[in-house]
Design a protein around this motif. Structure first.
Motif, mmCIF file in Angstrom:
data_model
loop_
_atom_site.group_PDB
_atom_site.id
_atom_site.type_symbol
_atom_site.label_atom_id
_atom_site.label_comp_id
_atom_site.label_asym_id
_atom_site.label_seq_id
_atom_site.Cartn_x
_atom_site.Cartn_y
_atom_site.Cartn_z
ATOM 1 N N GLY A 222 -80.577 24.720 50.657
ATOM 2 C CA GLY A 222 -79.545 23.836 50.794
ATOM 3 C C GLY A 222 -78.785 23.762 49.348
ATOM 4 O O GLY A 222 -79.133 24.541 48.420
ATOM 5 N N LYS A 223 -77.451 23.414 49.572
ATOM 6 C CA LYS A 223 -76.683 23.273 48.244
ATOM 7 C C LYS A 223 -77.346 21.929 47.295
ATOM 8 O O LYS A 223 -78.419 21.280 47.623
ATOM 9 C CB LYS A 223 -75.296 22.815 48.750
ATOM 10 N N PRO A 224 -76.870 22.010 46.005
ATOM 11 C CA PRO A 224 -77.282 20.665 45.132
ATOM 12 C C PRO A 224 -77.206 19.476 45.958
ATOM 13 O O PRO A 224 -76.313 19.085 46.627
ATOM 14 C CB PRO A 224 -76.694 21.091 44.019
ATOM 15 N N ASN A 225 -78.433 18.813 45.701
ATOM 16 C CA ASN A 225 -78.231 17.394 45.684
ATOM 17 C C ASN A 225 -78.212 16.833 47.104
ATOM 18 O O ASN A 225 -77.560 15.908 47.393
ATOM 19 C CB ASN A 225 -77.161 16.619 44.974
ATOM 20 N N VAL A 226 -78.804 17.474 47.910
ATOM 21 C CA VAL A 226 -78.965 17.154 49.510
ATOM 22 C C VAL A 226 -80.188 16.480 49.808
ATOM 23 O O VAL A 226 -80.409 16.150 50.830
ATOM 24 C CB VAL A 226 -78.582 18.061 50.399
ATOM 25 N N GLY A 227 -81.237 16.456 48.918
ATOM 26 C CA GLY A 227 -82.502 15.741 49.165
ATOM 27 C C GLY A 227 -83.733 16.757 49.575
ATOM 28 O O GLY A 227 -84.771 16.317 49.962
ATOM 29 N N LYS A 228 -83.692 17.920 48.803
ATOM 30 C CA LYS A 228 -84.550 19.006 49.179
ATOM 31 C C LYS A 228 -86.146 18.646 48.457
ATOM 32 O O LYS A 228 -87.001 18.528 48.890
ATOM 33 C CB LYS A 228 -84.114 20.404 48.710
ATOM 34 N N SER A 229 -85.792 18.067 47.164
ATOM 35 C CA SER A 229 -87.044 17.666 46.301
ATOM 36 C C SER A 229 -87.512 16.239 46.888
ATOM 37 O O SER A 229 -88.657 16.110 46.968
ATOM 38 C CB SER A 229 -86.629 17.454 44.891
ATOM 39 N N SER A 230 -86.620 15.564 47.405
ATOM 40 C CA SER A 230 -87.200 14.261 48.055
ATOM 41 C C SER A 230 -88.052 14.639 49.315
ATOM 42 O O SER A 230 -89.144 14.229 49.573
ATOM 43 C CB SER A 230 -86.164 13.495 48.393
ATOM 44 N N ILE A 231 -87.556 15.578 50.101
ATOM 45 C CA ILE A 231 -88.428 15.866 51.249
ATOM 46 C C ILE A 231 -89.736 16.547 50.709
ATOM 47 O O ILE A 231 -90.755 16.457 51.546
ATOM 48 C CB ILE A 231 -87.630 16.949 52.115
ATOM 49 N N LEU A 232 -89.641 17.856 49.887
ATOM 50 C CA LEU A 232 -90.766 18.146 49.401
ATOM 51 C C LEU A 232 -91.791 17.017 49.005
ATOM 52 O O LEU A 232 -92.932 17.090 49.269
ATOM 53 C CB LEU A 232 -90.573 19.085 48.227
ATOM 54 N N LEU A 316 -74.901 27.867 55.479
ATOM 55 C CA LEU A 316 -74.831 28.159 56.967
ATOM 56 C C LEU A 316 -74.737 29.613 57.165
ATOM 57 O O LEU A 316 -75.300 30.257 58.062
ATOM 58 C CB LEU A 316 -73.760 27.356 57.644
ATOM 59 N N LYS A 317 -73.612 30.363 56.419
ATOM 60 C CA LYS A 317 -73.348 31.751 56.611
ATOM 61 C C LYS A 317 -74.829 32.580 56.417
ATOM 62 O O LYS A 317 -75.320 33.669 57.076
ATOM 63 C CB LYS A 317 -72.603 32.390 55.468
ATOM 64 N N LEU A 318 -75.724 32.114 55.299
ATOM 65 C CA LEU A 318 -76.848 32.834 54.982
ATOM 66 C C LEU A 318 -77.957 32.521 56.101
ATOM 67 O O LEU A 318 -78.642 33.587 56.392
ATOM 68 C CB LEU A 318 -77.376 32.392 53.703
ATOM 69 N N LEU A 319 -77.962 31.273 56.660
ATOM 70 C CA LEU A 319 -78.862 31.184 57.773
ATOM 71 C C LEU A 319 -78.498 32.154 59.030
ATOM 72 O O LEU A 319 -79.580 32.473 59.728
ATOM 73 C CB LEU A 319 -78.823 29.633 58.346
ATOM 74 N N LYS A 320 -77.391 32.224 59.339
ATOM 75 C CA LYS A 320 -76.888 33.071 60.347
ATOM 76 C C LYS A 320 -77.216 34.509 60.269
ATOM 77 O O LYS A 320 -77.236 35.214 61.451
ATOM 78 C CB LYS A 320 -75.356 33.033 60.522
ATOM 79 N N GLU A 321 -77.386 34.962 59.161
ATOM 80 C CA GLU A 321 -77.766 36.148 58.814
ATOM 81 C C GLU A 321 -79.216 36.707 58.859
ATOM 82 O O GLU A 321 -79.607 37.612 58.931
ATOM 83 C CB GLU A 321 -77.436 36.670 57.335
ATOM 84 N N VAL A 329 -82.719 22.861 60.934
ATOM 85 C CA VAL A 329 -81.644 22.489 60.204
ATOM 86 C C VAL A 329 -81.934 20.956 59.956
ATOM 87 O O VAL A 329 -82.033 20.159 61.033
ATOM 88 C CB VAL A 329 -80.340 22.443 60.918
ATOM 89 N N VAL A 330 -82.049 20.354 58.710
ATOM 90 C CA VAL A 330 -82.420 19.087 58.440
ATOM 91 C C VAL A 330 -81.264 18.125 58.089
ATOM 92 O O VAL A 330 -80.516 18.567 57.151
ATOM 93 C CB VAL A 330 -83.575 18.855 57.562
#
Length: 447
Positions: A222-232, A316-321, A329-330
């Motif tokens: 995901g982009k920065p600061n969306v909560g990826k580390s908090s989810i981990l 999102l573009k990377l996901l579609k590829e 998608v969270v």
């Protein structure tokens, strides 16, 4: 096969209740009787006996089992000493059998002898090695089927069909002046295309399900600061990654292992994907994209409390590829006002959560995906070597179609012969001893 009698400790090193020392070869019984002179050692009987070392000192009371050739794992005489655990006694037994004429076995040498003596084929030998390394119960079940011979039976059946096709081709070459029946070329082509389809299916299934044996890979992106580390951190139940409101805090991938259901998963919390402003962060972003493309499952995190922006669009573009990769998608931070456009993600499975509260619904969805890989009766190629052999066979089959259609039967037969040779690599002997040595050297001692 070598006349050397080999020996090794077959159990793991360290403290345990039982240690097993295995002997295989023509002198196995004679050597065993020197350590246990008072035992009868009748075939396939477990006998409790006193065990003496090379100096004739009593060192243990052990269960000894004799397997007479050819009714043993290796096809040779085998004797197993099941003595009390720990390294001291087991090592003394091993030293004594070596003193009386045995040689220390190389890694995988017992299984190699079983293969060379026709007790197992190569696919079954590989299953034995993978059984020790498998990362899940479902992987063990797949390997048990291979060990039972199901993969070998499939390969042999396919090879028989190819040999039949080759025989028809050779007959038509020998009797080139005779009229070829109208439907024979079409029948050969149909059979060949059916073989091609079954081989393509098993390759796709094996690549998709390889995590059952090796462990699955999951990337949190995901982009920065969306909560990826908090989810981990929530998935691990401890603070593994630094959490901050400053965008770009995670500048490199953080990897951890986690057990989800019966599956071992390696999880990577990746650097935020954006147009980086410095070289180090750019390297982190490039690594994030590599993780995204090589994982079995991608968890793409978006901030539900913010409007969809250009950085989200890039993710999102990377996901579609992505192809053949499961995407979840969270939408994080749903405890705040939801501003993101949900329509942007309509082609993906959406999970709404607040990482500060719970990620149990995310873990449940991941487990459902992992379980779906095992809910099938499809056969599976269990190593990269096997997959490459089938890919080689498929390449030859594809190359054979045009010569068949043009009645260039010599070229057609050549490609079918090469296809058979490629499939032989999965179950039949290699032509070079050094290739066998390389393969079996990856086994454990005592195997």
């Amino acid at each position: 096969m070598s006349n050397t009698t080999i020996a090794a400790i077959a159990t793991a090193s360290g403290v345990g209740s039982i240690a097993i020392i295995r002997l295989s070869g023509a002198k196995a019984l004679n050597i065993a009787k020197k350590l246990a002179p008072n035992s009868r050692l009748e075939p396939r009987n477990a006998e409790l006996s006193e065990v003496y070392n090379k100096d004739n000192d009593l060192i243990d009371q052990a269960i000894i089992i004799y397997f007479k050739s050819p009714f043993s794992f290796t096809g040779e005489d085998i004797v197993e000493f099941q003595c009390h655990g720990g390294s001291i006694i087991a090592q003394e037994v091993l030293d004594s059998v070596i003193y009386f004429g045995a040689s220390l076995a190389k890694p995988g040498e017992f299984t190699k002898r079983a293969f060379l003596n026709g007790k197992i084929d190569l696919s079954e030998a590989e299953a034995i090695a993978k059984m020790i390394e498998t990362k899940s119960l479902d992987g063990a079940k797949v390997l048990a089927r291979t060990l039972k011979g199901e993969l070998g039976n499939f390969i042999n059946s396919t090879r028989d069909s190819l040999i039949s096709i080759l025989a028809h081709s050779e007959v038509m070459i020998d009797y080139a002046e005779e009229d070829i029946p109208e439907n024979i070329i079409d029948n050969l082509k149909d059979t060949l295309l059916n073989i091609k389809l079954s081989l393509e299916n098993i390759v796709k299934s094996s690549i998709r399900r390889k995590g059952l044996i090796e462990g699955f890979w999951l990337a949190i992106v995901g982009k920065p600061n969306v909560g990826k580390s908090s989810i981990l951190n929530k998935m691990l139940n401890y603070e593994r990654a630094i959490v901050s409101d400053i965008a770009g805090t995670t500048r490199d991938s953080i990897e951890e292992q986690i057990k989800i259901g019966s599956h071992l998963v390696r999880v990577a919390d990746t650097a935020g994907i954006r147009d980086a402003t410095d070289t180090i962060e750019q390297l982190g972003v490039e690594r994030s994209i590599r993780w995204l493309n090589q994982s079995d499952i991608v968890v793409a995190v978006f901030d539900a409390s913010r409007e969809f922006d250009e950085q989200d669009s890039k993710v999102l573009k990377l996901l579609k590829e992505l192809k053949e990769i499961k995407v979840l998608v969270v939408l994080n931070k749903i405890d705040k006002n939801i501003k993101i456009d949900l329509e942007k993600f309509k082609e993906f499975e959406i999970i709404k959560l607040s990482a500060k509260a719970s990620v149990e619904n995310l873990i449940g969805s991941i487990e459902d995906i992992l379980n779906s890989f095992s809910k099938t009766d499809e056969l599976m190629l269990i190593s990269s070597r096997q997959i490459e052999s089938v890919k080689k066979a498929l390449k030859e089959i594809k190359s054979s179609i045009e010569p068949l259609e043009n009645l260039e039967l010599e070229f057609f037969s050549y490609h079918i012969n090469t296809t058979i040779e490629a499939l032989n690599e999965i179950t039949k002997p290699y032509s070079h001893e050094e290739l066998l040595d390389k393969m079996f050297s990856e086994f454990c001692l005592g195997k």
